[in-house]
Design a protein around this motif. Structure first.
Motif, mmCIF file in Angstrom:
data_model
loop_
_atom_site.group_PDB
_atom_site.id
_atom_site.type_symbol
_atom_site.label_atom_id
_atom_site.label_comp_id
_atom_site.label_asym_id
_atom_site.label_seq_id
_atom_site.Cartn_x
_atom_site.Cartn_y
_atom_site.Cartn_z
ATOM 1 N N ARG A 31 10.368 -2.745 10.302
ATOM 2 C CA ARG A 31 9.619 -3.509 9.299
ATOM 3 C C ARG A 31 8.438 -2.679 8.749
ATOM 4 O O ARG A 31 8.225 -2.629 7.547
ATOM 5 C CB ARG A 31 9.095 -4.802 9.935
ATOM 6 N N VAL A 32 7.725 -2.011 9.658
ATOM 7 C CA VAL A 32 6.571 -1.202 9.222
ATOM 8 C C VAL A 32 7.041 -0.067 8.313
ATOM 9 O O VAL A 32 6.465 0.189 7.256
ATOM 10 C CB VAL A 32 5.794 -0.642 10.439
ATOM 11 N N ARG A 33 8.132 0.586 8.705
ATOM 12 C CA ARG A 33 8.666 1.689 7.897
ATOM 13 C C ARG A 33 9.119 1.176 6.527
ATOM 14 O O ARG A 33 8.853 1.793 5.502
ATOM 15 C CB ARG A 33 9.857 2.344 8.604
ATOM 16 N N ALA A 34 9.825 0.041 6.552
ATOM 17 C CA ALA A 34 10.316 -0.522 5.293
ATOM 18 C C ALA A 34 9.157 -0.919 4.387
ATOM 19 O O ALA A 34 9.201 -0.701 3.175
ATOM 20 C CB ALA A 34 11.196 -1.731 5.582
ATOM 21 N N PHE A 35 8.119 -1.461 4.986
ATOM 22 C CA PHE A 35 6.944 -1.878 4.208
ATOM 23 C C PHE A 35 6.258 -0.658 3.598
ATOM 24 O O PHE A 35 5.837 -0.686 2.442
ATOM 25 C CB PHE A 35 5.963 -2.629 5.109
ATOM 26 N N ALA A 36 6.140 0.391 4.402
ATOM 27 C CA ALA A 36 5.495 1.613 3.903
ATOM 28 C C ALA A 36 6.267 2.167 2.718
ATOM 29 O O ALA A 36 5.687 2.557 1.700
ATOM 30 C CB ALA A 36 5.418 2.649 5.025
ATOM 31 N N LEU A 37 7.582 2.154 2.840
ATOM 32 C CA LEU A 37 8.437 2.642 1.750
ATOM 33 C C LEU A 37 8.294 1.753 0.519
ATOM 34 O O LEU A 37 8.167 2.227 -0.613
ATOM 35 C CB LEU A 37 9.894 2.663 2.229
ATOM 36 N N PHE A 38 8.302 0.448 0.755
ATOM 37 C CA PHE A 38 8.178 -0.519 -0.346
ATOM 38 C C PHE A 38 6.848 -0.338 -1.075
ATOM 39 O O PHE A 38 6.796 -0.310 -2.305
ATOM 40 C CB PHE A 38 8.296 -1.938 0.219
ATOM 41 N N LEU A 39 5.773 -0.176 -0.313
ATOM 42 C CA LEU A 39 4.450 -0.011 -0.930
ATOM 43 C C LEU A 39 4.361 1.295 -1.713
ATOM 44 O O LEU A 39 3.708 1.367 -2.742
ATOM 45 C CB LEU A 39 3.352 -0.055 0.142
ATOM 46 N N ASN A 40 5.055 2.319 -1.219
ATOM 47 C CA ASN A 40 5.067 3.599 -1.944
ATOM 48 C C ASN A 40 5.777 3.462 -3.273
ATOM 49 O O ASN A 40 5.383 4.055 -4.265
ATOM 50 C CB ASN A 40 5.790 4.662 -1.109
ATOM 51 N N ARG A 41 6.835 2.666 -3.253
ATOM 52 C CA ARG A 41 7.620 2.510 -4.480
ATOM 53 C C ARG A 41 6.982 1.544 -5.464
ATOM 54 O O ARG A 41 7.231 1.600 -6.641
ATOM 55 C CB ARG A 41 9.015 2.003 -4.123
ATOM 56 N N HIS A 42 6.228 0.605 -4.939
ATOM 57 C CA HIS A 42 5.607 -0.400 -5.810
ATOM 58 C C HIS A 42 4.092 -0.325 -5.633
ATOM 59 O O HIS A 42 3.510 -1.077 -4.861
ATOM 60 C CB HIS A 42 6.119 -1.807 -5.458
ATOM 61 N N GLN A 43 3.500 0.595 -6.370
ATOM 62 C CA GLN A 43 2.065 0.866 -6.199
ATOM 63 C C GLN A 43 1.194 -0.325 -6.582
ATOM 64 O O GLN A 43 0.090 -0.478 -6.063
ATOM 65 C CB GLN A 43 1.665 2.086 -7.029
ATOM 66 N N ARG A 66 -8.751 2.098 21.212
ATOM 67 C CA ARG A 66 -7.566 1.312 21.569
ATOM 68 C C ARG A 66 -7.254 0.356 20.436
ATOM 69 O O ARG A 66 -8.170 -0.171 19.793
ATOM 70 C CB ARG A 66 -7.828 0.495 22.837
ATOM 71 N N PHE A 67 -5.984 0.126 20.182
ATOM 72 C CA PHE A 67 -5.617 -0.895 19.206
ATOM 73 C C PHE A 67 -5.910 -2.264 19.817
ATOM 74 O O PHE A 67 -5.610 -2.497 20.986
ATOM 75 C CB PHE A 67 -4.138 -0.779 18.843
ATOM 76 N N THR A 68 -6.494 -3.133 19.015
ATOM 77 C CA THR A 68 -6.856 -4.450 19.539
ATOM 78 C C THR A 68 -5.709 -5.447 19.316
ATOM 79 O O THR A 68 -4.723 -5.128 18.640
ATOM 80 C CB THR A 68 -8.101 -4.991 18.817
ATOM 81 N N GLY A 69 -5.890 -6.643 19.854
ATOM 82 C CA GLY A 69 -4.881 -7.693 19.694
ATOM 83 C C GLY A 69 -4.737 -8.128 18.244
ATOM 84 O O GLY A 69 -3.762 -8.785 17.886
ATOM 85 N N LYS A 70 -5.705 -7.760 17.411
ATOM 86 C CA LYS A 70 -5.636 -8.164 16.005
ATOM 87 C C LYS A 70 -4.448 -7.504 15.305
ATOM 88 O O LYS A 70 -3.984 -7.992 14.280
ATOM 89 C CB LYS A 70 -6.951 -7.791 15.299
ATOM 90 N N ILE A 71 -3.973 -6.401 15.888
ATOM 91 C CA ILE A 71 -2.820 -5.719 15.296
ATOM 92 C C ILE A 71 -1.592 -6.637 15.367
ATOM 93 O O ILE A 71 -0.711 -6.600 14.510
ATOM 94 C CB ILE A 71 -2.570 -4.347 15.997
ATOM 95 N N ASP A 72 -1.565 -7.466 16.391
ATOM 96 C CA ASP A 72 -0.480 -8.442 16.537
ATOM 97 C C ASP A 72 -0.527 -9.453 15.381
ATOM 98 O O ASP A 72 0.513 -9.877 14.869
ATOM 99 C CB ASP A 72 -0.649 -9.160 17.887
ATOM 100 N N TYR A 73 -1.740 -9.806 14.992
ATOM 101 C CA TYR A 73 -1.967 -10.713 13.858
ATOM 102 C C TYR A 73 -1.441 -10.060 12.580
ATOM 103 O O TYR A 73 -0.800 -10.701 11.759
ATOM 104 C CB TYR A 73 -3.472 -10.981 13.783
ATOM 105 N N PHE A 74 -1.696 -8.762 12.445
ATOM 106 C CA PHE A 74 -1.245 -8.057 11.250
ATOM 107 C C PHE A 74 0.284 -7.989 11.201
ATOM 108 O O PHE A 74 0.880 -8.161 10.135
ATOM 109 C CB PHE A 74 -1.837 -6.644 11.222
ATOM 110 N N PHE A 75 0.913 -7.764 12.369
ATOM 111 C CA PHE A 75 2.380 -7.727 12.389
ATOM 112 C C PHE A 75 2.956 -9.090 12.013
ATOM 113 O O PHE A 75 4.014 -9.182 11.399
ATOM 114 C CB PHE A 75 2.886 -7.285 13.765
#
Lengths: 212, 405
Positions: B229-241, A173-182
Motif C-alpha cells: 500500500r505504501v509503495r502504491a501510494f508513493a507511486l500514485f502521488l508521484n504520478r498525480h502531483q 523511534r517511530f511512534t504509535g502515531k504511524i499506525d494512525y497514518f497507516f
C-alpha cells in the motif's frame, strides 16, 4: 498515572510505547482504559485506539458544528502530511534496503540514514523533493544532505511520528502515531477513486517496451 | 602439562591467528598469502581449519559452530540445535553405564558417569541456547534479514523447530531416564537439578515463543499488505502531483481518524489558600531568580558647546505682498489730507497688486482702516444702496487720507 494520561490525551497527543512507555502500559489495562474513557465522555470526547492497538488518542464523542470545524482542521493537516510522510517512509525503507515499512517502535538512526542517503544520488534527489512539499520543509541556509534531512527529522518530530530514543546517538523511534497514518492510507486506498491502481510492478515496468 | 595449561596454550595460539580466523569466518573461506601462511599452518596443526577446493581453506565445522554460538549471529538459523541427538546420546550412555555396572567394569562406569554428566549438561545448555536464539529472533522480529519473504521463511523454520523441541521435551518428560539414574546419587542429582526440574519451564518458554511465532506469521501478512500500500501510494502521488484526498470531514459519517479531538491547552493554578501548599509555593518562590533592580537614569545637564562660526544665522521672513501694499498705501495716505482713491492706487501699483483682486483690495483697505483706528484717518466712500433695502451697499471706491488734527 490517570492524571498524566488524561492530560496528554486532552492535549491531543498520542499515547504509545515509544513516546510514553509507562503511560502506555498503564493504559493497556482494560480497567484503566474504562476509567479514562468514562472521564473523557463527560467532556465530549472518547478514548480511541489505532487499528493495531499501537497508540491511544482522544476523538470527539458527538459531531456538532464546532466539532465539524475541528474535523476540517484535522483533514487539512492530513492533506499536508500525506505526501511528505509517504516520501519519508519510502526513503527509510530504501535506505535500509527493507521492503517492509517502519512500524511503531522501530528504531531510526539519523547518522546511519544520513550516511546512506548522502552516498546515493537517487536518495539525495528524493530528499530534495521534500522542499516542494511545503514551506516547513524548505531549507533556507544549509542545503546539504545533512541540512535537508535535519529539517525532515525536525518536522517528523514536530508532527509526532517519531520520538527521540537516544539524544547522544541521535537515535529515534517511530511512534504509535504511524499506525494512525497507516489507518488513513488504508481508508483512502479503499475509498478514494483512482488511488487503487493496478499492481505497481505491472504498471511501473519500464523495461518491457513494445515496438511496432 | 596440565589440562588448564593446555587450554591457555590453545587460546594463546589462536589469539595469534585472530585476524586470519576472523577473515576465514566472515568470508567463509581463506586463501593462502605471504602474510597468513604461518597462521594457516598453525591452524592446520590445531585442526581448526580444513582444506577446501582451489587451494583454499575453511574453518572446521565445530570451530565455526562455536563462533556462531559465541557471536549469536543469524547463521545459527542454518544450523539449529541438535537437542534430539544429545538426548539420543544420553540414552546410549545410560545403557552403556548400566551394562558396565552389571559387568563390574569400574573404570568404564567412571567414564560413563563423567560422560553422562556432560551429556546432561550439554542438553541443558543446548535448550538454553535455543531459547536464547529464539528470543533474540522474536525481539528483533528476524531483524538480521530485511525482506518480508525471508522473514516469513525464517518464521516458518523456527516454528517448525520450536514445535519439534516442545514435542521432544514432552516425550522426555515421560521417559524413565530419571529412574535409570536413581542408583547413582550424583548422577540422579545432576539429572534432576540440571534438566528434569527445568523441563517444565523450558517447555512453557517454548510454547510462549511458539505463540509469538504464530502471531508473527499473521502480522507478516499484514505488513506485506501495508508495504504494498505504501509503495502504491508513493507511486500514485508521484504520478498525480496535484492529487488531494476528498474532504472526508464533510461526509455524513466521517471516519474515526478525522475526529481526532483538538488539543486543549491545559494550565493549572495553585490554590494559595491551602495551607498544605504553602511550603511548596514558598520553595518555588525562593527558586525564582531575582529580577534585575530598576535604576532610573537621569539625563546629565547639558553644556554649551563652542561653535566655530559664532555668527547667528539670519532667517529672513518676507512679508506678503498685500501687507507691503497696505503699508505703502497708508504711507501715501498719511501725506495726503484729501484722501487717496484705493482703486486708483490699485491700478497705479500693478507690481504690488499682481495677486490681489480689485474688490478684495477695497475690503482689505477698509479692514486696515478699522484696525489702525478712525481717529487718525479719514475715510470717504463712494457707494450705492443695494435694491431691496436690506442695509447692504455697493462700494464703488474709497479714499483714505490723514485727518486734520
Amino acid at each position: 498515572m490517570f492524571e498524566q494520561v488524561a492530560i496528554r490525551l486532552l492535549e491531543g497527543q498520542f499515547v504509545c510505547d515509544a513516546s510514553a512507555p509507562a503511560l502506555f502500559r498503564w493504559l493497556q489495562e482494560e480497567g484503566n482504559q474504562h476509567e479514562v474513557d468514562s472521564y473523557l465522555r463527560k467532556i465530549g470526547r472518547k478514548l480511541t485506539t489505532t487499528p493495531n492497538a499501537q497508540a491511544f488518542y482522544a476523538t470527539w464523542l458527538r459531531l456538532g458544528n464546532d466539532e465539524r470545524t475541528e474535523a476540517k482542521r484535522v483533514m487539512v493537516s492530513i492533506k499536508q502530511t500525506i505526501r511528505p510522510l509517504v516520501n519519508f517512509l519510502t526513503l527509510c525503507m530504501d535506505a535500509a534496503g527493507n521492503d517492509s515499512p517502519p512500524s511503531a517502535g522501530d528504531r531510526l538512526d539519523y547518522p546511519a540514514l544520513l550516511n546512506t542517503v548522502a552516498s546515493n544520488q537517487n536518495l539525495i534527489e528524493r530528499l530534495r523533493e521534500f522542499a516542494t512539499m511545503g514551506k516547513e520543509f524548505a531549507v533556507t541556509g544549509d542545503s546539504s544532505s545533512k541540512g535537508m534531512l535535519e529539517k525532515v527529522f525536525n518536522q517528523m518530530l514536530k508532527t509526532g511520528y517519531i520520538a527521540v530514543y537516544n539524544r547522544e546517538q541521535e537515535s529515534y523511534r517511530f511512534t504509535g502515531k504511524i499506525d494512525y497514518f497507516f489507518q488513513i492510507l488504508e481508508f483512502l486506498d479503499e475509498n478514494e477513486e483512482g488511488v487503487r491502481e493496478p499492481d505497481v510492478a505491472e504498471n511501473d515496468d519500464q523495461s518491457t517496451l513494445k515496438f511496432g | 602439562m596440565s589440562q588448564t595449561t593446555a587450554v591457555i596454550d590453545l587460546i594463546l595460539k589462536l589469539s595469534r591467528c585472530a585476524s586470519t580466523v576472523s577473515q576465514a569466518y566472515i568470508n567463509g573461506e581463506l586463501h593462502r598469502t605471504d602474510e597468513n601462511t604461518r597462521d594457516i599452518e598453525l591452524l592446520r596443526q590445531l585442526r581448526m581449519i580444513s582444506p577446501g577446493i582451489r587451494d583454499s581453506f575453511q574453518l572446521r565445522g565445530s570451530f565455526r559452530e562455536f563462533l556462531n554460538k559465541a557471536l549469536n549471529t543469524q547463521r545459527l538459523f542454518a544450523i539449529g540445535s541438535n537437542v534430539g541427538e544429545y538426548f539420543s546420546r544420553l540414552g546410549d550412555l545410560i545403557d552403556g553405564y548400566a551394562d558396565a555396572f552389571h559387568d563390574s567394569r569400574d573404570s568404564d562406569v567412571e567414564r560413563y558417569e563423567m560422560e553422562i554428566r556432560e551429556a546432561i549438561s550439554d542438553i541443558a545448555d543446548a535448550i538454553d541456547d535455543e531459547l536464547c536464539i529464539l528470543r533474540a529472533q522474536i525481539t528483533t522480529r528476524f531483524g538480521a534479514v530485511t525482506t518480508i519473504a525471508e522473514k516469513r521463511r525464517q518464521n516458518a523454520h523456527y516454528q517448525d523447530r520450536t514445535q519439534k523441541l516442545v514435542l521432544l521435551l514432552e516425550r522426555f518428560h515421560f521417559s524413565d531416564i530419571g529412574e535409570q539414574l536413581a542408583g547413582n546419587d550424583d548422577l540422579a542429582l545432576a539429572f534432576r537439578s540440571l534438566l528434569e526440574d527445568r523441563i517444565s519451564s523450558f517447555r512453557q518458554a517454548l510454547i510462549a515463543i511458539l505463540k509469538h511465532l504464530h502471531q508473527y506469521m499473521f502480522e507478516f501478512r499484514k505488513i506485506e499488505a501495508r508495504s504494498k500500500r505504501v509503495r502504491a501510494f508513493a507511486l500514485f502521488l508521484n504520478r498525480h502531483q496535484d492529487w488531494q484526498p476528498a474532504d472526508w470531514d464533510s461526509h455524513a459519517s466521517p471516519p474515526e481518524w478525522v475526529l481526532h479531538a483538538h488539543p486543549l491547552s491545559v494550565l493549572g493554578h495553585p490554590d494559595t489558600t491551602m495551607e498544605e501548599q504553602e511550603l511548596g509555593l514558598r520553595e518555588i518562590a525562593r527558586a525564582i531568580p531575582c529580577s534585575p533592580s530598576v535604576r532610573a537614569t537621569n539625563r546629565p545637564p547639558g553644556t554649551l558647546e563652542d561653535q566655530e562660526d559664532d555668527v547667528a544665522q539670519e532667517i529672513v521672513i518676507a512679508p506678503p505682498l498685500i501687507k507691503l501694499a497696505l503699508d505703502s498705501y497708508f504711507a501715501d495716505a498719511d501725506e495726503n489730507q484729501e484722501g487717496i482713491s484705493a482703486r486708483h492706487w490699485w491700478s497705479s501699483h500693478p507690481s504690488l497688486m499682481t495677486e490681489v483682486r480689485e474688490d478684495l483690495w477695497l475690503l482689505r483697505v477698509l479692514g486696515e482702516y478699522e484696525r489702525r483706528g478712525k481717529g487718525q484717518w479719514r475715510l470717504s466712500m463712494k457707494s450705492d444702496p443695494v435694491p431691496g433695502f436690506d442695509g447692504n451697499i455697493f462700494i464703488r471706491d474709497i479714499a483714505i487720507g490723514r485727518r486734520e488734527m
